[in-house]
Design a protein around this motif. Structure first.
Motif, PDB file in Angstrom:
ATOM      1  N   SER A  51       0.856  -1.178   0.000  1.00  0.00           N
ATOM      2  CA  SER A  51       0.000   0.000   0.000  1.00  0.00           C
ATOM      3  C   SER A  51       0.894   1.230   0.000  1.00  0.00           C
ATOM      4  O   SER A  51       2.053   1.177   0.402  1.00  0.00           O
ATOM      5  CB  SER A  51      -0.931   0.009   1.211  1.00  0.00           C
ATOM      6  N   GLY A  52       0.342   2.332  -0.445  1.00  0.00           N
ATOM      7  CA  GLY A  52       1.124   3.553  -0.532  1.00  0.00           C
ATOM      8  C   GLY A  52       1.728   3.735  -1.912  1.00  0.00           C
ATOM      9  O   GLY A  52       1.223   3.219  -2.904  1.00  0.00           O
ATOM     10  N   ARG A  53       2.840   4.439  -1.978  1.00  0.00           N
ATOM     11  CA  ARG A  53       3.451   4.753  -3.257  1.00  0.00           C
ATOM     12  C   ARG A  53       4.020   3.517  -3.935  1.00  0.00           C
ATOM     13  O   ARG A  53       4.279   2.501  -3.293  1.00  0.00           O
ATOM     14  CB  ARG A  53       4.566   5.790  -3.078  1.00  0.00           C
ATOM     15  N   ASN A  99       0.076  -5.913 -10.511  1.00  0.00           N
ATOM     16  CA  ASN A  99       0.033  -4.465 -10.350  1.00  0.00           C
ATOM     17  C   ASN A  99      -1.379  -3.956 -10.066  1.00  0.00           C
ATOM     18  O   ASN A  99      -1.554  -2.867  -9.521  1.00  0.00           O
ATOM     19  CB  ASN A  99       0.596  -3.781 -11.596  1.00  0.00           C
ATOM     20  N   VAL A 100      -2.385  -4.718 -10.433  1.00  0.00           N
ATOM     21  CA  VAL A 100      -3.766  -4.317 -10.149  1.00  0.00           C
ATOM     22  C   VAL A 100      -4.073  -4.526  -8.665  1.00  0.00           C
ATOM     23  O   VAL A 100      -4.637  -3.661  -7.996  1.00  0.00           O
ATOM     24  CB  VAL A 100      -4.754  -5.100 -11.021  1.00  0.00           C
ATOM     25  N   LYS A 101      -3.676  -5.688  -8.156  1.00  0.00           N
ATOM     26  CA  LYS A 101      -3.915  -5.991  -6.740  1.00  0.00           C
ATOM     27  C   LYS A 101      -2.833  -5.403  -5.842  1.00  0.00           C
ATOM     28  O   LYS A 101      -2.960  -5.463  -4.617  1.00  0.00           O
ATOM     29  CB  LYS A 101      -3.960  -7.506  -6.543  1.00  0.00           C
ATOM     30  N   ASP A 102      -1.765  -4.869  -6.448  1.00  0.00           N
ATOM     31  CA  ASP A 102      -0.661  -4.296  -5.678  1.00  0.00           C
ATOM     32  C   ASP A 102      -0.089  -5.326  -4.708  1.00  0.00           C
ATOM     33  O   ASP A 102       0.098  -5.062  -3.511  1.00  0.00           O
ATOM     34  CB  ASP A 102      -1.120  -3.050  -4.914  1.00  0.00           C
ATOM     35  N   THR A 103       0.153  -6.511  -5.239  1.00  0.00           N
ATOM     36  CA  THR A 103       0.619  -7.625  -4.425  1.00  0.00           C
ATOM     37  C   THR A 103       1.835  -8.274  -5.076  1.00  0.00           C
ATOM     38  O   THR A 103       1.855  -8.499  -6.288  1.00  0.00           O
ATOM     39  CB  THR A 103      -0.494  -8.668  -4.229  1.00  0.00           C
ATOM     40  N   LEU A 104       2.823  -8.585  -4.247  1.00  0.00           N
ATOM     41  CA  LEU A 104       4.036  -9.274  -4.664  1.00  0.00           C
ATOM     42  C   LEU A 104       3.919 -10.739  -4.257  1.00  0.00           C
ATOM     43  O   LEU A 104       3.376 -11.045  -3.187  1.00  0.00           O
ATOM     44  CB  LEU A 104       5.247  -8.633  -3.982  1.00  0.00           C
TER      45      LEU A 104
END
Length: 121
Positions: free
Chosen positions: A23-25, A70-75
């Motif tokens: 989360s965040g930038r 990149n959509v879910k912002d998950t690695l």
């Protein structure tokens, strides 16, 4: 902020997938490091946000795969053919390292809380 999950106990030869919600930038690079008892933290894998370039330490090449949604912002870190020597606390991280520092912990600014991976023989 990074939140890691997905660790656990698995037998040698098994598989696990680690997740790291961000989360965040957005940062230039996202990476996984690990630290075994009595050892220094070591680089495992990294992925560049812009060109999807991926980097691995030699001991996990062909067994581990790093990916980022990149959509879910998950690695993610998909780990297959696990070995007892993979046992460690795994940390996700994010930063803006230049290529020279992509494998160095100094290149990363924020860290997740760590998730334990234990591989039994």
């Amino acid at each position: 902020q990074l939140q890691a999950s997905g660790g656990g106990l698995v037998q040698a030869g098994g598989s696990l997938r680690l997740n790291c919600a961000a989360s965040g930038r957005t940062f230039r690079s996202y990476a996984w490091f690990r630290q075994a008892p009595g050892k220094e933290r070591e680089f495992v894998a990294a992925i560049f946000y812009g060109n999807n370039g991926k980097y691995y330490t030699d001991s996990v090449k062909g067994r581990f795969t790093i990916a980022r949604d990149n959509v879910k912002d998950t690695l993610y870190l998909e780990m297959n053919s696990l070995k007892p020597e993979d046992t460690a606390v795994y940390y996700c991280s994010a930063g803006d390292p230049i290529l020279t520092y992509v494998r160095a912990s100094e290149g990363y600014k924020i860290w997740g809380q760590g998730t334990q991976v234990t591989v039994s023989s």
